[in-house]
Motif scaffolding. Structure first.
Motif, PDB file in Angstrom:
ATOM      1  N   GLY A  18       0.814  -1.215   0.000  1.00 56.50           N
ATOM      2  CA  GLY A  18       0.000   0.000   0.000  1.00 56.50           C
ATOM      3  C   GLY A  18       0.843   1.259   0.000  1.00 56.50           C
ATOM      4  N   ARG A  19       1.962   1.242   0.673  1.00 57.68           N
ATOM      5  CA  ARG A  19       2.828   2.430   0.722  1.00 57.68           C
ATOM      6  C   ARG A  19       3.378   2.762  -0.661  1.00 57.68           C
ATOM      7  NH1 ARG A  19       3.851   7.224   1.479  1.00 57.68           N
ATOM      8  NH2 ARG A  19       6.009   7.783   1.780  1.00 57.68           N
ATOM      9  N   ARG A  20       3.767   1.729  -1.423  1.00 55.75           N
ATOM     10  CA  ARG A  20       4.284   1.964  -2.776  1.00 55.75           C
ATOM     11  C   ARG A  20       3.188   2.549  -3.653  1.00 55.75           C
ATOM     12  NH1 ARG A  20       4.462  -1.577  -7.179  1.00 55.75           N
ATOM     13  NH2 ARG A  20       3.991  -3.271  -5.758  1.00 55.75           N
ATOM     14  N   GLU A  21       1.980   2.017  -3.545  1.00 56.02           N
ATOM     15  CA  GLU A  21       0.862   2.534  -4.337  1.00 56.02           C
ATOM     16  C   GLU A  21       0.545   3.973  -3.942  1.00 56.02           C
ATOM     17  OE1 GLU A  21      -2.240  -0.256  -3.696  1.00 56.02           O
ATOM     18  OE2 GLU A  21      -1.281  -1.830  -4.887  1.00 56.02           O
ATOM     19  N   GLU A  22       0.622   4.259  -2.666  1.00 54.63           N
ATOM     20  CA  GLU A  22       0.368   5.628  -2.205  1.00 54.63           C
ATOM     21  C   GLU A  22       1.434   6.584  -2.748  1.00 54.63           C
ATOM     22  OE1 GLU A  22       0.524   8.054   2.000  1.00 54.63           O
ATOM     23  OE2 GLU A  22      -0.147   5.969   2.035  1.00 54.63           O
ATOM     24  N   ARG A  25       0.773   7.257  -6.375  1.00 58.22           N
ATOM     25  CA  ARG A  25      -0.355   8.179  -6.517  1.00 58.22           C
ATOM     26  C   ARG A  25       0.090   9.609  -6.241  1.00 58.22           C
ATOM     27  NH1 ARG A  25      -3.678  10.272  -2.852  1.00 58.22           N
ATOM     28  NH2 ARG A  25      -2.865   8.883  -1.253  1.00 58.22           N
ATOM     29  N   GLU A  26       0.930   9.785  -5.213  1.00 62.47           N
ATOM     30  CA  GLU A  26       1.440  11.118  -4.894  1.00 62.47           C
ATOM     31  C   GLU A  26       2.298  11.666  -6.028  1.00 62.47           C
ATOM     32  OE1 GLU A  26       3.529  10.505  -1.259  1.00 62.47           O
ATOM     33  OE2 GLU A  26       1.701  10.421  -0.042  1.00 62.47           O
ATOM     34  N   GLU A  27       3.082  10.802  -6.669  1.00 62.10           N
ATOM     35  CA  GLU A  27       3.896  11.238  -7.801  1.00 62.10           C
ATOM     36  C   GLU A  27       3.018  11.681  -8.966  1.00 62.10           C
ATOM     37  OE1 GLU A  27       6.566   8.046  -8.623  1.00 62.10           O
ATOM     38  OE2 GLU A  27       7.713   8.358  -6.783  1.00 62.10           O
ATOM     39  N   TRP A  28       1.942  10.936  -9.234  1.00 61.51           N
ATOM     40  CA  TRP A  28       1.030  11.324 -10.311  1.00 61.51           C
ATOM     41  C   TRP A  28       0.357  12.659  -9.996  1.00 61.51           C
ATOM     42  CZ3 TRP A  28       0.930   9.784 -15.075  1.00 61.51           C
ATOM     43  CH2 TRP A  28       1.372   8.510 -15.408  1.00 61.51           C
ATOM     44  N   GLU A  29      -0.052  12.831  -8.743  1.00 63.33           N
ATOM     45  CA  GLU A  29      -0.687  14.088  -8.353  1.00 63.33           C
ATOM     46  C   GLU A  29       0.283  15.252  -8.522  1.00 63.33           C
ATOM     47  OE1 GLU A  29      -2.108  13.559  -4.383  1.00 63.33           O
ATOM     48  OE2 GLU A  29      -3.788  12.299  -5.006  1.00 63.33           O
ATOM     49  N   ARG A  30       1.540  15.056  -8.145  1.00 67.37           N
ATOM     50  CA  ARG A  30       2.548  16.099  -8.295  1.00 67.37           C
ATOM     51  C   ARG A  30       2.770  16.431  -9.773  1.00 67.37           C
ATOM     52  NH1 ARG A  30       7.396  13.872  -6.443  1.00 67.37           N
ATOM     53  NH2 ARG A  30       6.321  13.578  -4.470  1.00 67.37           N
ATOM     54  N   LEU A  31       2.796  15.396 -10.617  1.00 71.17           N
ATOM     55  CA  LEU A  31       2.973  15.601 -12.049  1.00 71.17           C
ATOM     56  C   LEU A  31       1.820  16.421 -12.634  1.00 71.17           C
ATOM     57  CD1 LEU A  31       4.412  15.000 -14.741  1.00 71.17           C
ATOM     58  CD2 LEU A  31       3.004  12.941 -14.883  1.00 71.17           C
TER      59      LEU A  31
END
Length: 63
Positions: A18-22, A25-31
């Motif tokens: 779950g941490r890797r998926e989170e 997701r944070e990287e996509w949001e930042r992008l």
């Protein structure tokens, strides 16, 4: 490629998948946030670029 899979397997074991998926997701949001900021900057600069268009045309006609 194999090294990355091994690192991901280790991270999943230590911290949970779950941490890797989170993190992904944070990287996509930042992008997407960066893309949004770029689009806003271009929209703000568009009127300024229109003012310089005659000057650019003047230089392009001289050649």
């Amino acid at each position: 490629m194999a090294r990355r899979q091994r690192n991901e397997a280790f991270s999943d074991f230590m911290f949970g998948a779950g941490r890797r998926e989170e993190r992904e997701r944070e990287e996509w949001e930042r992008l997407f946030k960066q893309i949004d900021e770029i689009v806003l900057a271009v929209e703000e600069l568009a009127p300024l670029l229109k003012q310089f268009a005659p000057l650019v045309d003047l230089f392009s006609k001289q050649e």
